[in-house]
Design a protein around this motif. Structure first.
Motif, PDB file in Angstrom:
ATOM      1  N   PHE A   9      16.983 -20.117   2.602  1.00  0.00           N
ATOM      2  CA  PHE A   9      18.073 -19.653   1.995  1.00  0.00           C
ATOM      3  C   PHE A   9      17.900 -19.863   0.373  1.00  0.00           C
ATOM      4  CE2 PHE A   9      20.198 -21.635   5.732  1.00  0.00           C
ATOM      5  CZ  PHE A   9      20.490 -20.409   6.396  1.00  0.00           C
ATOM      6  N   ARG A  10      17.975 -18.510  -0.329  1.00  0.00           N
ATOM      7  CA  ARG A  10      17.529 -18.299  -1.607  1.00  0.00           C
ATOM      8  C   ARG A  10      18.851 -18.858  -2.517  1.00  0.00           C
ATOM      9  NH1 ARG A  10      16.026 -13.680   0.616  1.00  0.00           N
ATOM     10  NH2 ARG A  10      17.810 -12.326  -0.422  1.00  0.00           N
ATOM     11  N   SER A  11      19.931 -18.515  -2.136  1.00  0.00           N
ATOM     12  CA  SER A  11      21.170 -18.724  -2.944  1.00  0.00           C
ATOM     13  C   SER A  11      22.375 -18.957  -2.031  1.00  0.00           C
ATOM     14  CB  SER A  11      21.421 -17.621  -3.925  1.00  0.00           C
ATOM     15  OG  SER A  11      21.745 -16.432  -3.168  1.00  0.00           O
ATOM     16  N   LEU A  12      23.442 -19.350  -2.477  1.00  0.00           N
ATOM     17  CA  LEU A  12      24.549 -19.324  -1.817  1.00  0.00           C
ATOM     18  C   LEU A  12      25.081 -17.911  -1.288  1.00  0.00           C
ATOM     19  CD1 LEU A  12      26.480 -21.803  -0.673  1.00  0.00           C
ATOM     20  CD2 LEU A  12      28.084 -21.376  -2.735  1.00  0.00           C
ATOM     21  N   PRO A  13      25.234 -17.021  -2.075  1.00  0.00           N
ATOM     22  CA  PRO A  13      25.680 -15.782  -1.433  1.00  0.00           C
ATOM     23  C   PRO A  13      24.609 -15.218  -0.476  1.00  0.00           C
ATOM     24  CG  PRO A  13      25.707 -15.710  -3.751  1.00  0.00           C
ATOM     25  CD  PRO A  13      25.009 -16.797  -3.576  1.00  0.00           C
ATOM     26  N   HIS A  14      23.295 -15.480  -0.683  1.00  0.00           N
ATOM     27  CA  HIS A  14      22.301 -15.226   0.635  1.00  0.00           C
ATOM     28  C   HIS A  14      22.697 -16.091   1.513  1.00  0.00           C
ATOM     29  CE1 HIS A  14      18.339 -15.745   2.553  1.00  0.00           C
ATOM     30  NE2 HIS A  14      18.703 -14.465   2.903  1.00  0.00           N
ATOM     31  N   ALA A  15      22.880 -17.274   1.812  1.00  0.00           N
ATOM     32  CA  ALA A  15      23.361 -18.204   2.729  1.00  0.00           C
ATOM     33  C   ALA A  15      24.614 -17.441   3.642  1.00  0.00           C
ATOM     34  CB  ALA A  15      23.432 -19.473   2.306  1.00  0.00           C
ATOM     35  N   ARG A  16      25.703 -17.187   2.574  1.00  0.00           N
ATOM     36  CA  ARG A  16      27.007 -16.659   3.075  1.00  0.00           C
ATOM     37  C   ARG A  16      26.664 -15.570   4.107  1.00  0.00           C
ATOM     38  NH1 ARG A  16      30.393 -17.925  -2.402  1.00  0.00           N
ATOM     39  NH2 ARG A  16      30.685 -20.147  -1.740  1.00  0.00           N
ATOM     40  N   ALA A  17      25.823 -14.397   3.527  1.00  0.00           N
ATOM     41  CA  ALA A  17      25.549 -13.077   4.305  1.00  0.00           C
ATOM     42  C   ALA A  17      24.861 -13.356   5.223  1.00  0.00           C
ATOM     43  CB  ALA A  17      24.860 -12.115   3.187  1.00  0.00           C
ATOM     44  N   VAL A  18      23.896 -14.335   5.494  1.00  0.00           N
ATOM     45  CA  VAL A  18      23.052 -14.437   6.661  1.00  0.00           C
ATOM     46  C   VAL A  18      23.924 -15.302   7.700  1.00  0.00           C
ATOM     47  CG1 VAL A  18      21.337 -15.789   7.751  1.00  0.00           C
ATOM     48  CG2 VAL A  18      20.779 -14.618   5.314  1.00  0.00           C
ATOM     49  N   LEU A  19      24.927 -16.163   7.360  1.00  0.00           N
ATOM     50  CA  LEU A  19      25.560 -16.955   8.304  1.00  0.00           C
ATOM     51  C   LEU A  19      26.590 -15.849   8.806  1.00  0.00           C
ATOM     52  CD1 LEU A  19      26.510 -20.071   6.179  1.00  0.00           C
ATOM     53  CD2 LEU A  19      25.114 -19.848   8.556  1.00  0.00           C
ATOM     54  N   GLU A  20      27.169 -14.907   8.116  1.00  0.00           N
ATOM     55  CA  GLU A  20      28.315 -13.958   8.617  1.00  0.00           C
ATOM     56  C   GLU A  20      27.652 -13.038   9.818  1.00  0.00           C
ATOM     57  OE1 GLU A  20      31.635 -11.995   9.529  1.00  0.00           O
ATOM     58  OE2 GLU A  20      31.094 -14.034   8.558  1.00  0.00           O
ATOM     59  N   ASN A  21      26.412 -12.619   9.264  1.00  0.00           N
ATOM     60  CA  ASN A  21      25.508 -11.641  10.242  1.00  0.00           C
ATOM     61  C   ASN A  21      25.380 -12.341  11.641  1.00  0.00           C
ATOM     62  OD1 ASN A  21      25.618  -9.669   8.375  1.00  0.00           O
ATOM     63  ND2 ASN A  21      23.591 -10.115   7.728  1.00  0.00           N
ATOM     64  N   TRP A  22      25.032 -13.686  11.306  1.00  0.00           N
ATOM     65  CA  TRP A  22      24.600 -14.558  12.794  1.00  0.00           C
ATOM     66  C   TRP A  22      25.867 -14.838  13.407  1.00  0.00           C
ATOM     67  CZ3 TRP A  22      25.791 -19.019  14.949  1.00  0.00           C
ATOM     68  CH2 TRP A  22      24.883 -19.584  15.961  1.00  0.00           C
ATOM     69  N   ARG A  23      26.904 -15.002  12.745  1.00  0.00           N
ATOM     70  CA  ARG A  23      28.445 -15.342  13.584  1.00  0.00           C
ATOM     71  C   ARG A  23      28.604 -14.062  14.386  1.00  0.00           C
ATOM     72  NH1 ARG A  23      33.754 -14.519  13.132  1.00  0.00           N
ATOM     73  NH2 ARG A  23      33.452 -12.864  11.663  1.00  0.00           N
ATOM     74  N   ARG A  24      28.494 -12.838  13.667  1.00  0.00           N
ATOM     75  CA  ARG A  24      28.815 -11.339  14.420  1.00  0.00           C
ATOM     76  C   ARG A  24      27.762 -11.358  15.639  1.00  0.00           C
ATOM     77  NH1 ARG A  24      32.504  -7.986  11.720  1.00  0.00           N
ATOM     78  NH2 ARG A  24      32.843  -8.630   9.546  1.00  0.00           N
ATOM     79  N   ASP A  25      26.534 -11.672  15.523  1.00  0.00           N
ATOM     80  CA  ASP A  25      25.609 -11.413  16.569  1.00  0.00           C
ATOM     81  C   ASP A  25      26.217 -12.427  17.645  1.00  0.00           C
ATOM     82  OD1 ASP A  25      22.830 -10.383  17.634  1.00  0.00           O
ATOM     83  OD2 ASP A  25      22.991 -12.757  17.762  1.00  0.00           O
ATOM     84  N   TYR A  26      26.451 -13.713  17.466  1.00  0.00           N
ATOM     85  CA  TYR A  26      26.756 -14.892  18.116  1.00  0.00           C
ATOM     86  C   TYR A  26      27.940 -14.445  19.074  1.00  0.00           C
ATOM     87  CZ  TYR A  26      28.034 -19.225  20.211  1.00  0.00           C
ATOM     88  OH  TYR A  26      28.576 -20.384  20.815  1.00  0.00           O
ATOM     89  N   ASN A  27      28.965 -13.663  18.375  1.00  0.00           N
ATOM     90  CA  ASN A  27      30.130 -13.435  19.001  1.00  0.00           C
ATOM     91  C   ASN A  27      30.028 -11.994  19.881  1.00  0.00           C
ATOM     92  OD1 ASN A  27      31.767 -15.444  18.012  1.00  0.00           O
ATOM     93  ND2 ASN A  27      32.578 -14.430  16.226  1.00  0.00           N
ATOM     94  N   GLU A  28      29.175 -11.265  19.506  1.00  0.00           N
ATOM     95  CA  GLU A  28      29.154  -9.832  19.957  1.00  0.00           C
ATOM     96  C   GLU A  28      27.825  -9.563  20.666  1.00  0.00           C
ATOM     97  OE1 GLU A  28      29.943  -7.409  16.785  1.00  0.00           O
ATOM     98  OE2 GLU A  28      31.808  -8.141  16.063  1.00  0.00           O
ATOM     99  N   GLN A  29      26.845 -10.122  20.521  1.00  0.00           N
ATOM    100  CA  GLN A  29      25.537  -9.809  21.003  1.00  0.00           C
ATOM    101  C   GLN A  29      24.842 -10.732  21.898  1.00  0.00           C
ATOM    102  OE1 GLN A  29      24.422  -6.722  21.025  1.00  0.00           O
ATOM    103  NE2 GLN A  29      25.969  -6.109  19.822  1.00  0.00           N
ATOM    104  N   ARG A  30      25.265 -12.391  21.454  1.00  0.00           N
ATOM    105  CA  ARG A  30      24.263 -13.354  22.264  1.00  0.00           C
ATOM    106  C   ARG A  30      24.981 -13.780  23.541  1.00  0.00           C
ATOM    107  NH1 ARG A  30      24.298 -18.787  22.722  1.00  0.00           N
ATOM    108  NH2 ARG A  30      22.377 -19.972  22.559  1.00  0.00           N
ATOM    109  N   PRO A  31      24.290 -13.681  24.601  1.00  0.00           N
ATOM    110  CA  PRO A  31      24.934 -14.100  26.001  1.00  0.00           C
ATOM    111  C   PRO A  31      24.875 -15.458  26.046  1.00  0.00           C
ATOM    112  CG  PRO A  31      22.554 -13.337  26.333  1.00  0.00           C
ATOM    113  CD  PRO A  31      22.908 -12.982  24.814  1.00  0.00           C
ATOM    114  N   HIS A  32      26.165 -15.847  26.650  1.00  0.00           N
ATOM    115  CA  HIS A  32      26.656 -17.408  26.655  1.00  0.00           C
ATOM    116  C   HIS A  32      26.141 -17.786  27.922  1.00  0.00           C
ATOM    117  CE1 HIS A  32      28.399 -21.194  25.751  1.00  0.00           C
ATOM    118  NE2 HIS A  32      28.650 -21.068  24.698  1.00  0.00           N
ATOM    119  N   SER A  33      25.612 -18.800  28.284  1.00  0.00           N
ATOM    120  CA  SER A  33      25.216 -19.203  29.683  1.00  0.00           C
ATOM    121  C   SER A  33      26.611 -19.734  30.214  1.00  0.00           C
ATOM    122  CB  SER A  33      24.141 -20.308  29.437  1.00  0.00           C
ATOM    123  OG  SER A  33      24.617 -21.661  28.795  1.00  0.00           O
ATOM    124  N   LYS A  34      27.375 -20.491  29.489  1.00  0.00           N
ATOM    125  CA  LYS A  34      28.623 -21.258  30.258  1.00  0.00           C
ATOM    126  C   LYS A  34      29.610 -20.033  30.562  1.00  0.00           C
ATOM    127  CE  LYS A  34      27.261 -25.150  30.404  1.00  0.00           C
ATOM    128  NZ  LYS A  34      27.057 -26.083  31.657  1.00  0.00           N
TER     129      LYS A  34
END
Length: 309
Positions: free
Chosen positions: A234-259
């Motif tokens: 992470f280069r900066s705090l804005p960069h971390a926030r953008a990456v985390l939000e993209n990952w959150r969307r991917d986790y909710n909408e794309q990533r299959p959950h085993s449970k």
């Protein structure tokens, strides 16, 4: 020699070294000639192999089961054992990072939430940027649908900030019945105590030194660190926030959950809401028998700290 491949190799050795016939060689090693003469007819899997390697490179912390689900989404109907074989041949196996202590003895299982917004869980994760500055991430999880409701990153997150973030989530999603957290100073501050009293949300504190009582969030934090934090600079705090939000969307909408039967949290939440609507639309219809009875625990801390297991 127990495998057909070993039998074929031994028969070939006898035929070459001692000039035996195939019939005699098979009699010597006590095997059937049909297994020795068998020629594999395995189809070409070059395209599948390349796509699996590309997915494994993109999702570096995914195992073959989750990659198999992603391939099925793309329309490739392939046997899971075939994916496992190629996965091993290409040495794509995910290495575990270190070990962890295992609890010994019996534990009381967590009560299962039966609907969205019955129980949320909160926790903090720490990381640092490339210049050495550290920051914290507030993770908010719906324990029923496994949706990540928020990933809030900042260098400082006070109790008042946590209350404001919860208000923002409630404005979009609705109020939860109960929130589970540890006994951190942010969660036991006057700001959170007042917020819980004003909103009527039951706040449940886990016992000190028992993170397994907040197992839903602990499991999510492990996935977050393994799949994102350990893989990203992470280069900066804005960069971390953008990456985390993209990952959150991917986790909710794309990533299959085993449970969730390899569904995504968003699809699982929609399926639950659809089932609820169908039962409400059918007069006299009976609801599906729940797996566990939900007991509203309420707030175990009205104004005084009470540690609850």
């Amino acid at each position: 020699m127990v495998t057909p491949a070993a039998h074929r190799e031994a028969a070939a050795y006898l035929q070459t070294t001692y000039e035996m016939s195939q019939r005699r060689a098979c009699r010597v090693i006590d095997t059937d000639r049909t297994s020795v003469r068998y020629q594999a007819t395995r189809p070409d899997d070059g395209a599948l192999r390349e796509r699996l390697k590309a997915l494994a490179q993109e999702r570096r912390r995914f195992g073959y089961r989750r990659l198999h689900v992603l391939l099925k989404r793309e329309g490739q109907i392939v046997n899971k054992k075939r994916i496992q074989r190629i996965y091993r041949e290409e040495r794509l196996t995910v290495r575990r990072r270190g070990g962890r202590k295992r609890a010994i003895g019996t534990r009381r299982p967590l009560e299962l939430p039966l609907a969205p917004n019955q129980r949320w869980s909160l926790d903090f994760v720490s990381d640092q940027m490339t210049d050495g500055r550290r920051f914290r991430i507030l993770t908010v999880i719906d324990n029923c649908t496994r949706e990540c409701l928020a990933l809030v990153a900042d260098t400082s997150l006070s109790g008042g900030r946590v209350a404001r973030e919860l208000d923002a989530i409630i404005a979009q999603r609705g109020r939860p019945d109960t929130i589970v957290s540890d006994n951190g100073t942010e969660y036991t501050s006057n700001a959170i105590l007042g917020w819980a009293d004003d909103t009527g949300v039951g706040w449940h504190y886990i016992a000190p030194g028992k993170p397994q009582q907040n197992g839903y969030n602990e499991s999510f934090n492990g996935r977050l660190r393994d799949e994102l934090l350990n893989e990203t600079l992470f280069r900066s705090l804005p960069h971390a926030r953008a990456v985390l939000e993209n990952w959150r969307r991917d986790y909710n909408e794309q990533r299959p959950h085993s449970k969730l039967g390899w569904m995504t949290p968003r699809d699982y939440a929609r399926a639950l809401s659809g089932e609820s609507g169908d039962r409400a639309a059918q007069p006299g219809g009976s609801a599906r028998t729940p797996l566990a009875t939900h007991h509203h625990q309420g707030s175990n801390q009205p104004r005084t700290l009470v540690m609850a297991g």
